[in-house]
Design a protein around this motif. Sequence first.
Motif, PDB file in Angstrom:
ATOM      1  N   PRO A  95      -2.450 -11.657  -3.518  1.00 49.65           N
ATOM      2  CA  PRO A  95      -2.571 -10.262  -3.997  1.00 49.65           C
ATOM      3  C   PRO A  95      -3.099 -10.141  -5.428  1.00 49.65           C
ATOM      4  N   HIS A  96      -3.032 -11.226  -6.203  1.00 50.80           N
ATOM      5  CA  HIS A  96      -3.479 -11.116  -7.592  1.00 50.80           C
ATOM      6  C   HIS A  96      -4.952 -11.456  -7.747  1.00 50.80           C
ATOM      7  N   TYR A 155      -8.832  -5.440  -4.458  1.00 50.17           N
ATOM      8  CA  TYR A 155      -7.673  -6.317  -4.289  1.00 50.17           C
ATOM      9  C   TYR A 155      -7.089  -6.111  -2.894  1.00 50.17           C
ATOM     10  N   GLY A 205      -4.242  -5.437  -1.781  1.00 52.25           N
ATOM     11  CA  GLY A 205      -3.365  -4.280  -1.630  1.00 52.25           C
ATOM     12  C   GLY A 205      -4.093  -2.973  -1.395  1.00 52.25           C
ATOM     13  N   GLN A 206      -5.407  -2.953  -1.665  1.00 48.93           N
ATOM     14  CA  GLN A 206      -6.161  -1.712  -1.487  1.00 48.93           C
ATOM     15  C   GLN A 206      -6.798  -1.617  -0.107  1.00 48.93           C
ATOM     16  N   GLN A 246      -7.448  -6.506   5.901  1.00 45.22           N
ATOM     17  CA  GLN A 246      -6.868  -7.690   5.260  1.00 45.22           C
ATOM     18  C   GLN A 246      -6.944  -8.895   6.198  1.00 45.22           C
ATOM     19  N   GLN A 278       1.576 -15.283  -9.925  1.00 45.63           N
ATOM     20  CA  GLN A 278       2.332 -14.202  -9.284  1.00 45.63           C
ATOM     21  C   GLN A 278       3.782 -14.202  -9.725  1.00 45.63           C
ATOM     22  N   GLY A 292      -3.659  -1.697  -8.641  1.00 39.09           N
ATOM     23  CA  GLY A 292      -4.455  -2.114  -7.491  1.00 39.09           C
ATOM     24  C   GLY A 292      -3.947  -3.325  -6.757  1.00 39.09           C
ATOM     25  N   GLN A 293      -2.714  -3.763  -7.066  1.00 37.34           N
ATOM     26  CA  GLN A 293      -2.273  -4.986  -6.418  1.00 37.34           C
ATOM     27  C   GLN A 293      -1.044  -4.792  -5.565  1.00 37.34           C
ATOM     28  N   ARG A 294      -0.703  -3.529  -5.361  1.00 41.08           N
ATOM     29  CA  ARG A 294       0.471  -3.290  -4.515  1.00 41.08           C
ATOM     30  C   ARG A 294       0.170  -3.721  -3.095  1.00 41.08           C
ATOM     31  N   ARG A 295       1.162  -4.266  -2.450  1.00 44.10           N
ATOM     32  CA  ARG A 295       0.989  -4.655  -1.073  1.00 44.10           C
ATOM     33  C   ARG A 295       1.198  -3.483  -0.146  1.00 44.10           C
TER      34      ARG A 295
END
Lengths: 247, 379
Positions: A94-95, A137, A139-140, A146, B296, B376-379
């Motif tokens: 995710p990063h 990213y 998450g978007q 995904q 992370q 922008g990195q939320r799951r």
Amino acid sequence: MSEPAILMEHVQKWFGQMHVLRDISLSVETGERVVVCGPSGSGKSTMIRCINRLEEHQKGRIVVDGTELTSDVRALDTIRREVGMVFQSFNLFPHLTILQNCTLAPIRVRRMPKREAEELAMEYLRRVKIPEQAAKYPGQLSGGQQQRVAIARALCMQPKIMLFDEPTSALDPEMIKEVLDTMIGLAETGMTMVCVTHEMGFARQVANRVVFMDRGEVVESGPPAEIFANPATDRLRLFLSQILRGH
Amino acid sequence: MSASHSSSVERAPTLALGAPLSRAAFWLRSRLFATPVSAVVSLALLYLLLRWGWDFFGWAVLHAIWQVPHDAAGLPQTGVCRAAEGVGACWAVVAEKYRFILFGFYPYAQQWRPAICVLLFIGLYAASAQQRFWRRELALIWAVALVLIGALMWGGFAGLPLVADDQWGGLPITLILATFGLAGAFPLAVLAALGRRSRGMPAVRMLCVCYIELIRGVPLISLLFMASVMFPLFLPAGVDIDKLLRAQIAFVLFAGAYLAEVVRAGLQALPKGQSEAADALGLGYWQKTMLIVLPQALRQVIPMLVNTFIGFFKDTSLVLIIGIFDLTTTGRTAIDEPAWQGFGNEIYLLLAAIYFTFCFAMSRTSARLEHLFSRGQRR
Ligand SMILES: Nc1ncnc2c1ncn2[C@@H]1O[C@H](COP(=O)(O)OP(=O)(O)OP(=O)(O)O)[C@@H](O)[C@H]1O
Ligand SMILES: [Mg+2]
């Protein structure tokens, strides 16, 4: 004639007291597409994860692409380079951006120049039909997107074998198709594939062979048309009826 | 403000958003005076705030004494301050003593050197907090700056007189202990946390558990005391490790053990799938750790890390007990002089303000980083 891509001989595994894999023997030829199905807890994930040693087997022999899986780290590195894996829960990083997710392993493991890795990644992202998301990213993105990125990420290592562990079961129904279509496209390129899935339509369409597991054993295996039409055992018959009722 | 609301309905929102005055009024009414109870509480608090604020202002500014005369021998005449005690602050003590508080017994004429070092430290912190400076060169700049700081403090070259580190004191000591302490403790903490979680190497794991538990179970004061008094007993005669260095090592060990547990919390919170995905891609242990796991895990625990940093920054003041003159110690020593005895309030306010500035900056930086990383990195 030529040696199989994956060979499992009398593989056994225990989690503590629990006997999870009981004498699994299975061979997958190069270019073959095998679908593994079976009830929950039957050991499908454990079996497929033994192929790239995310789980260690305790007895028997596993040979992947001519290299036997032992505790030898070098052999393991070789095998993991040649075997890509797609997980039920995507497991994107995710990063990192989508592009970075795809280029990380080629750059770090294959020592590919960054430019080249990025071109390769864009090529595969185009193939899974999301090149325009490269800078985002994980998450978007939607779940289906995904999972397609996860497939592209694995393909960027240009593996000889792809493993899928229930790639669609964490997805909403409307996204399942886009992922299955990607996998069908991949099958058409002649990739050696082992898929744990309950998508029987997919199995019918692309599998050369369906393997049915129950309680840590391979109970039945054969071409999808035969095995679905005439299940030889009650266990498979029961399983199929439950699957069909569920859908 | 009520006029704007009773006027036409269409205009009210634009007014509420547009004009700063009516926006403030709207904010006040919705936040502070929404219900009768909250209005009463707000008014009571406002009253107390104004009263105390005014009293403090009177003490700190209106009735304060900024300077005192000196007699023929140059000794300060603090009679005016004593007369004003309880009514006005005696900032004269700060005016008189700030050089000593900031730089301790560092030779007066050479105090520009520690002053530059303090500025260098602040510059380093400020640059490191900016995302646009996060490049490989930053590490190099840190290394160069730290060497430069050491060289400036010690001197002994290019005509700069040598100043041994038992003459150092004040703010530079605090910043040195904190900066080198954290810079040393952080990598140690990461290694200890990774070691504690390593399943494959029981010996390493035991070592890490022992280190963390032993150090955490002991007060920092006793660690410092051991470093300064007991440790030299075990050294062969003639070998002497500098006192400041011993204190520094004690700090590194201490902060390392606490940070290790924070880092471990971050490692534990990471879903197993992340490390499995890295394995499946063929990444090696260190690649996986540096590229996937730590970035992370550390982001996850920024608030806790900074919390530990802040606590640790203030804990450097405990070197008081082993006779190192950090900022708190110089502050206390400044009011040992008979003429200035009893002016602790002013001095401690000054110290509090200095510590607060650094800690608040850390806390704001932490909040900014959290915000930055969550984008922008939320799951
Ligand atoms: N890490 C583990 N530790 C202990 N037991 C485990 C572990 N992983 C799996 N098991 C157990 O091993 C058995 C087989 O699990 P596995 O995940 O392989 O089943 P599965 O066929 O993939 O099931 P599902 O369809 O639910 O994914 C289960 O009974 C499970 O509880
Ligand atoms: Mg499973």
